[in-house]
Motif scaffolding. Structure first.
Motif, PDB file in Angstrom:
ATOM      1  N   ALA A  16       0.854  -1.190   0.000  1.00 26.51           N
ATOM      2  CA  ALA A  16       0.000   0.000   0.000  1.00 26.51           C
ATOM      3  C   ALA A  16       0.890   1.240   0.000  1.00 26.51           C
ATOM      4  O   ALA A  16       1.821   1.329   0.795  1.00 26.51           O
ATOM      5  N   VAL A  17       0.621   2.155  -0.918  1.00 27.42           N
ATOM      6  CA  VAL A  17       1.477   3.335  -1.046  1.00 27.42           C
ATOM      7  C   VAL A  17       0.661   4.613  -1.011  1.00 27.42           C
ATOM      8  O   VAL A  17      -0.519   4.641  -1.323  1.00 27.42           O
ATOM      9  N   ASP A  18       1.373   5.655  -0.637  1.00 28.38           N
ATOM     10  CA  ASP A  18       0.841   7.005  -0.715  1.00 28.38           C
ATOM     11  C   ASP A  18       1.666   7.636  -1.835  1.00 28.38           C
ATOM     12  O   ASP A  18       2.885   7.621  -1.793  1.00 28.38           O
ATOM     13  N   LYS A  19       1.013   8.167  -2.855  1.00 25.87           N
ATOM     14  CA  LYS A  19       1.750   8.614  -4.039  1.00 25.87           C
ATOM     15  C   LYS A  19       2.802   9.676  -3.751  1.00 25.87           C
ATOM     16  O   LYS A  19       3.719   9.875  -4.532  1.00 25.87           O
ATOM     17  N   SER A  20       2.674  10.355  -2.631  1.00 32.85           N
ATOM     18  CA  SER A  20       3.645  11.423  -2.338  1.00 32.85           C
ATOM     19  C   SER A  20       4.811  10.920  -1.482  1.00 32.85           C
ATOM     20  O   SER A  20       5.800  11.619  -1.291  1.00 32.85           O
ATOM     21  N   SER A  21       4.700   9.700  -0.945  1.00 33.50           N
ATOM     22  CA  SER A  21       5.762   9.171  -0.077  1.00 33.50           C
ATOM     23  C   SER A  21       6.724   8.309  -0.867  1.00 33.50           C
ATOM     24  O   SER A  21       6.304   7.478  -1.674  1.00 33.50           O
ATOM     25  N   LYS A  22       8.012   8.482  -0.613  1.00 33.84           N
ATOM     26  CA  LYS A  22       9.017   7.705  -1.344  1.00 33.84           C
ATOM     27  C   LYS A  22       9.162   6.310  -0.747  1.00 33.84           C
ATOM     28  O   LYS A  22       9.023   6.120   0.458  1.00 33.84           O
ATOM     29  N   ILE A  23       9.430   5.350  -1.637  1.00 34.77           N
ATOM     30  CA  ILE A  23       9.676   3.975  -1.206  1.00 34.77           C
ATOM     31  C   ILE A  23      10.963   3.481  -1.853  1.00 34.77           C
ATOM     32  O   ILE A  23      11.442   4.057  -2.834  1.00 34.77           O
ATOM     33  N   ASN A  24      11.535   2.440  -1.274  1.00 34.29           N
ATOM     34  CA  ASN A  24      12.751   1.835  -1.820  1.00 34.29           C
ATOM     35  C   ASN A  24      12.374   0.612  -2.650  1.00 34.29           C
ATOM     36  O   ASN A  24      11.637  -0.245  -2.183  1.00 34.29           O
TER      37      ASN A  24
ATOM     38  N   VAL B 294      16.681   1.733  -5.906  1.00 29.78           N
ATOM     39  CA  VAL B 294      16.359   3.150  -6.091  1.00 29.78           C
ATOM     40  C   VAL B 294      15.327   3.589  -5.057  1.00 29.78           C
ATOM     41  O   VAL B 294      14.594   2.767  -4.502  1.00 29.78           O
ATOM     42  N   THR B 295      15.285   4.889  -4.816  1.00 26.32           N
ATOM     43  CA  THR B 295      14.256   5.485  -3.963  1.00 26.32           C
ATOM     44  C   THR B 295      13.455   6.438  -4.829  1.00 26.32           C
ATOM     45  O   THR B 295      14.029   7.254  -5.562  1.00 26.32           O
ATOM     46  N   SER B 296      12.125   6.315  -4.756  1.00 26.94           N
ATOM     47  CA  SER B 296      11.281   7.097  -5.654  1.00 26.94           C
ATOM     48  C   SER B 296       9.875   7.169  -5.098  1.00 26.94           C
ATOM     49  O   SER B 296       9.465   6.323  -4.306  1.00 26.94           O
TER      50      SER B 296
ATOM     51  N   ILE C 209       8.582   5.446 -10.337  1.00 25.77           N
ATOM     52  CA  ILE C 209       9.458   4.271 -10.405  1.00 25.77           C
ATOM     53  C   ILE C 209       9.640   3.886 -11.877  1.00 25.77           C
ATOM     54  O   ILE C 209       8.649   3.670 -12.580  1.00 25.77           O
ATOM     55  N   PRO C 210      10.874   3.788 -12.356  1.00 30.75           N
ATOM     56  CA  PRO C 210      11.063   3.401 -13.755  1.00 30.75           C
ATOM     57  C   PRO C 210      10.777   1.914 -13.952  1.00 30.75           C
ATOM     58  O   PRO C 210      10.975   1.114 -13.051  1.00 30.75           O
ATOM     59  N   GLN C 211      10.292   1.545 -15.140  1.00 29.57           N
ATOM     60  CA  GLN C 211      10.060   0.132 -15.444  1.00 29.57           C
ATOM     61  C   GLN C 211      11.381  -0.622 -15.443  1.00 29.57           C
ATOM     62  O   GLN C 211      11.488  -1.735 -14.969  1.00 29.57           O
ATOM     63  N   GLN C 212      12.402   0.006 -16.023  1.00 31.60           N
ATOM     64  CA  GLN C 212      13.752  -0.536 -15.989  1.00 31.60           C
ATOM     65  C   GLN C 212      14.697   0.629 -16.241  1.00 31.60           C
ATOM     66  O   GLN C 212      14.284   1.688 -16.704  1.00 31.60           O
TER      67      GLN C 212
ATOM     68  N   THR D 120      13.325  11.155 -12.027  1.00 26.84           N
ATOM     69  CA  THR D 120      13.176  11.751 -10.698  1.00 26.84           C
ATOM     70  C   THR D 120      13.196  10.665  -9.631  1.00 26.84           C
ATOM     71  O   THR D 120      12.234  10.448  -8.915  1.00 26.84           O
ATOM     72  N   PHE D 121      14.300   9.945  -9.585  1.00 28.71           N
ATOM     73  CA  PHE D 121      14.490   8.927  -8.556  1.00 28.71           C
ATOM     74  C   PHE D 121      15.958   8.937  -8.152  1.00 28.71           C
ATOM     75  O   PHE D 121      16.809   9.454  -8.875  1.00 28.71           O
ATOM     76  N   THR D 122      16.236   8.393  -6.987  1.00 28.03           N
ATOM     77  CA  THR D 122      17.604   8.345  -6.469  1.00 28.03           C
ATOM     78  C   THR D 122      18.125   6.920  -6.587  1.00 28.03           C
ATOM     79  O   THR D 122      17.449   5.968  -6.188  1.00 28.03           O
ATOM     80  N   ILE D 123      19.328   6.770  -7.144  1.00 23.57           N
ATOM     81  CA  ILE D 123      19.958   5.443  -7.218  1.00 23.57           C
ATOM     82  C   ILE D 123      20.824   5.266  -5.971  1.00 23.57           C
ATOM     83  O   ILE D 123      21.719   6.064  -5.712  1.00 23.57           O
ATOM     84  N   ASN D 124      20.536   4.239  -5.197  1.00 21.33           N
ATOM     85  CA  ASN D 124      21.210   4.040  -3.906  1.00 21.33           C
ATOM     86  C   ASN D 124      22.453   3.161  -4.031  1.00 21.33           C
ATOM     87  O   ASN D 124      22.557   2.108  -3.400  1.00 21.33           O
ATOM     88  N   HIS D 125      23.370   3.582  -4.868  1.00 22.08           N
ATOM     89  CA  HIS D 125      24.638   2.866  -5.034  1.00 22.08           C
ATOM     90  C   HIS D 125      25.759   3.898  -5.048  1.00 22.08           C
ATOM     91  O   HIS D 125      25.527   5.067  -5.373  1.00 22.08           O
ATOM     92  N   GLU D 126      26.966   3.454  -4.716  1.00 25.09           N
ATOM     93  CA  GLU D 126      28.118   4.357  -4.793  1.00 25.09           C
ATOM     94  C   GLU D 126      28.367   4.752  -6.240  1.00 25.09           C
ATOM     95  O   GLU D 126      28.201   3.937  -7.158  1.00 25.09           O
ATOM     96  N   ASN D 127      28.773   6.011  -6.445  1.00 28.36           N
ATOM     97  CA  ASN D 127      28.980   6.524  -7.806  1.00 28.36           C
ATOM     98  C   ASN D 127      29.999   5.730  -8.607  1.00 28.36           C
ATOM     99  O   ASN D 127      29.924   5.652  -9.825  1.00 28.36           O
TER     100      ASN D 127
END
Length: 209
Positions: free
Chosen positions: A93-101, A130-132, A137-140, A164-171
């Protein structure tokens, strides 16, 4: 606008009840999340297939449980290994404004220049964390390797700004590289596969923040 998927709350949990659900073309499922109580439901297998075709594997679905709607994303599913049919689904269950991993599939596209020269393309990562917000959330995530030469690597830094998402890996984490031809024989075939595709390539582990 979310695509609506009809669901019915499940009250009966015996094995025979689950079998009856599946025998009528439906799939048992669970809705879970930080702000909701776990709710067992059932959905039509055909409707689920149609919905995923419309919104994509990572898309937001409006689940209508006996008239009450809840935005969800499909986080995981179990498949019958013999029939290859989905036998259970997890909805977050999600809230469209809240980010999820979430974990999103990483796909290399294009034919690398280094491969044409005899090099061997390596892909150590097949999924990216990713966090978005749910609707972003991108399909891929695709990485173009066309210009990659023998001895070169592509890292997370090369693919950071794809949406508009964050990739949670070292650069500096490597996503693709081309080994020189001579090194190919030195790599044991088993090791080469070590980072191979996850069993459920489409699956993503998802946690509410």
């Amino acid at each position: 606008m979310s695509t609506v998927l009809q669901a019915k709350e499940r009250k009966e949990f015996r094995h025979s009840a689950l079998k009856a659900i599946r025998d009528t073309g439906n799939i048992p499922a669970i809705i879970y999340g930080a702000k909701v109580d776990n709710k067992p439901v059932s959905i039509s297998s055909a409707d689920l297939t149609k919905t995923i075709r419309q919104v994509g594997r990572n898309g937001v679905i409006s689940l209508d449980v006996d008239g009450s709607k809840q935005d969800v994303v499909l986080t995981d599913y179990q498949e019958d290994s013999i029939k290859k049919e989905i036998i259970h689904v997890d909805f977050l269950a999600v809230d469209k404004s809240s980010k999820i991993n979430v974990d999103v599939r990483l796909v290399l596209v294009g034919e690398a220049a280094g491969v044409k020269d005899g090099g061997v393309l390596q892909q150590p990562l097949h999924q990216l964390a990713v966090t978005s917000t749910p609707d972003q959330i991108p399909q891929q995530i695709e990485v173009d390797v066309t210009n990659l030469q023998v001895g070169e690597t592509l890292t997370i830094a090369d693919i950071l700004y794809q949406g508009t998402f964050t990739i949670n890996h070292e650069n500096d984490e490597v996503v693709a590289s081309i080994l020189p031809p001579k090194q190919e024989e030195e790599i044991n075939a088993g090791e080469q596969q070590a980072g191979g595709h996850p069993d459920n390539e489409e699956g993503r582990e998802t946690t509410p923040e």
